[in-house]
Design a protein around this motif. Sequence first.
Motif, PDB file in Angstrom:
ATOM      1  N   LEU A 185      14.267 -10.396 -18.412  1.00  0.00           N
ATOM      2  CA  LEU A 185      13.227 -11.424 -18.405  1.00  0.00           C
ATOM      3  C   LEU A 185      13.559 -12.543 -19.387  1.00  0.00           C
ATOM      4  O   LEU A 185      13.320 -13.728 -19.104  1.00  0.00           O
ATOM      5  N   ALA A 186      14.125 -12.191 -20.543  1.00  0.00           N
ATOM      6  CA  ALA A 186      14.508 -13.206 -21.525  1.00  0.00           C
ATOM      7  C   ALA A 186      15.589 -14.129 -20.952  1.00  0.00           C
ATOM      8  O   ALA A 186      15.551 -15.350 -21.154  1.00  0.00           O
ATOM      9  N   ILE A 187      16.551 -13.556 -20.230  1.00  0.00           N
ATOM     10  CA  ILE A 187      17.597 -14.365 -19.612  1.00  0.00           C
ATOM     11  C   ILE A 187      17.006 -15.293 -18.552  1.00  0.00           C
ATOM     12  O   ILE A 187      17.365 -16.481 -18.465  1.00  0.00           O
ATOM     13  N   LEU A 188      16.097 -14.772 -17.741  1.00  0.00           N
ATOM     14  CA  LEU A 188      15.488 -15.591 -16.698  1.00  0.00           C
ATOM     15  C   LEU A 188      14.649 -16.723 -17.289  1.00  0.00           C
ATOM     16  O   LEU A 188      14.641 -17.847 -16.767  1.00  0.00           O
ATOM     17  N   ILE A 189      13.923 -16.447 -18.365  1.00  0.00           N
ATOM     18  CA  ILE A 189      13.123 -17.492 -19.008  1.00  0.00           C
ATOM     19  C   ILE A 189      14.036 -18.542 -19.650  1.00  0.00           C
ATOM     20  O   ILE A 189      13.781 -19.759 -19.557  1.00  0.00           O
ATOM     21  N   TYR A 190      15.105 -18.081 -20.304  1.00  0.00           N
ATOM     22  CA  TYR A 190      16.067 -19.020 -20.893  1.00  0.00           C
ATOM     23  C   TYR A 190      16.679 -19.896 -19.804  1.00  0.00           C
ATOM     24  O   TYR A 190      16.830 -21.117 -19.984  1.00  0.00           O
ATOM     25  N   ARG A 191      17.034 -19.308 -18.692  1.00  0.00           N
ATOM     26  CA  ARG A 191      17.605 -20.070 -17.575  1.00  0.00           C
ATOM     27  C   ARG A 191      16.611 -21.087 -17.044  1.00  0.00           C
ATOM     28  O   ARG A 191      16.954 -22.242 -16.775  1.00  0.00           O
TER      29      ARG A 191
END
Length: 257
Positions: A121-127
């Motif tokens: 989820l952190a990667i998706l939000i950063y993206r």
Amino acid sequence: MTGSAGVLAAENGGDPGVAGILLWVVLPYVTLAVFVLGHIWRYRYDKFGWTTRSSQLYERRLLRIGSPLFHFGILVVLLGHVGGLVIPDGWTEAAGITEHMYHVVAVVLGTVAGFCTLAGLAILIYRRRTVGPVFSATTRNDKLMYAVLTLTIVLGLAATVAANIVGGGYNYRETVSPWFRSIFYFQPDPDLMTDVPILFQLHALSALALFCVWPFTRLVHMLTAPLGYLTRPYIVYRSRDEQLGMHRPRRGWEQAR
């Protein structure tokens, strides 16, 4: 930890009080009504918006990492919640699974899956925040969904770590699980939630908030399956007529076909 649970419920000999009735009886039924009626409304008036609104065309490198990590973790977390909340502990004991065995497997898998979900989820939000086209396609509902989803996952992971890894352990199947099932029996028992640790209470309330916003976000795609593809007719392709194409037809006799 257990002593602080009274913040969200009255401490009158286990009596939930008015606040407990509102939180553990009224709010769950309001959530169920919004969840069911919201999906009916969404399907009826926004059928073409019932989609994940994929952004794969805008960026793929981070999506290839974050999406599988998130979906793997959330699937394991979902199955763990179904097993822990829906299935009574007496059933697992009858199947030969002791409480200690269940506790060890649930804590290990739940912790690993929770961190995988949070990392994905952190990667998706950063993206979504750093890739311009993806951020431009982000709606207010998407931002609300990410905030509530992150809060729910963080509180659930914190409750697992604080109670079962750092602390002395807590068996939520004796309190939270019976309360959860009592909602669907239409015999709600808010007394069960009175002495539940505060992190478990906050996790339950954040989950109710997540289910309230669920029908109005892209999360609706989790409740659909492409069953229509199994029965839809074949797509017929035809070659372009040479006389209507870009090339001039050759002189002479037309070849037999």
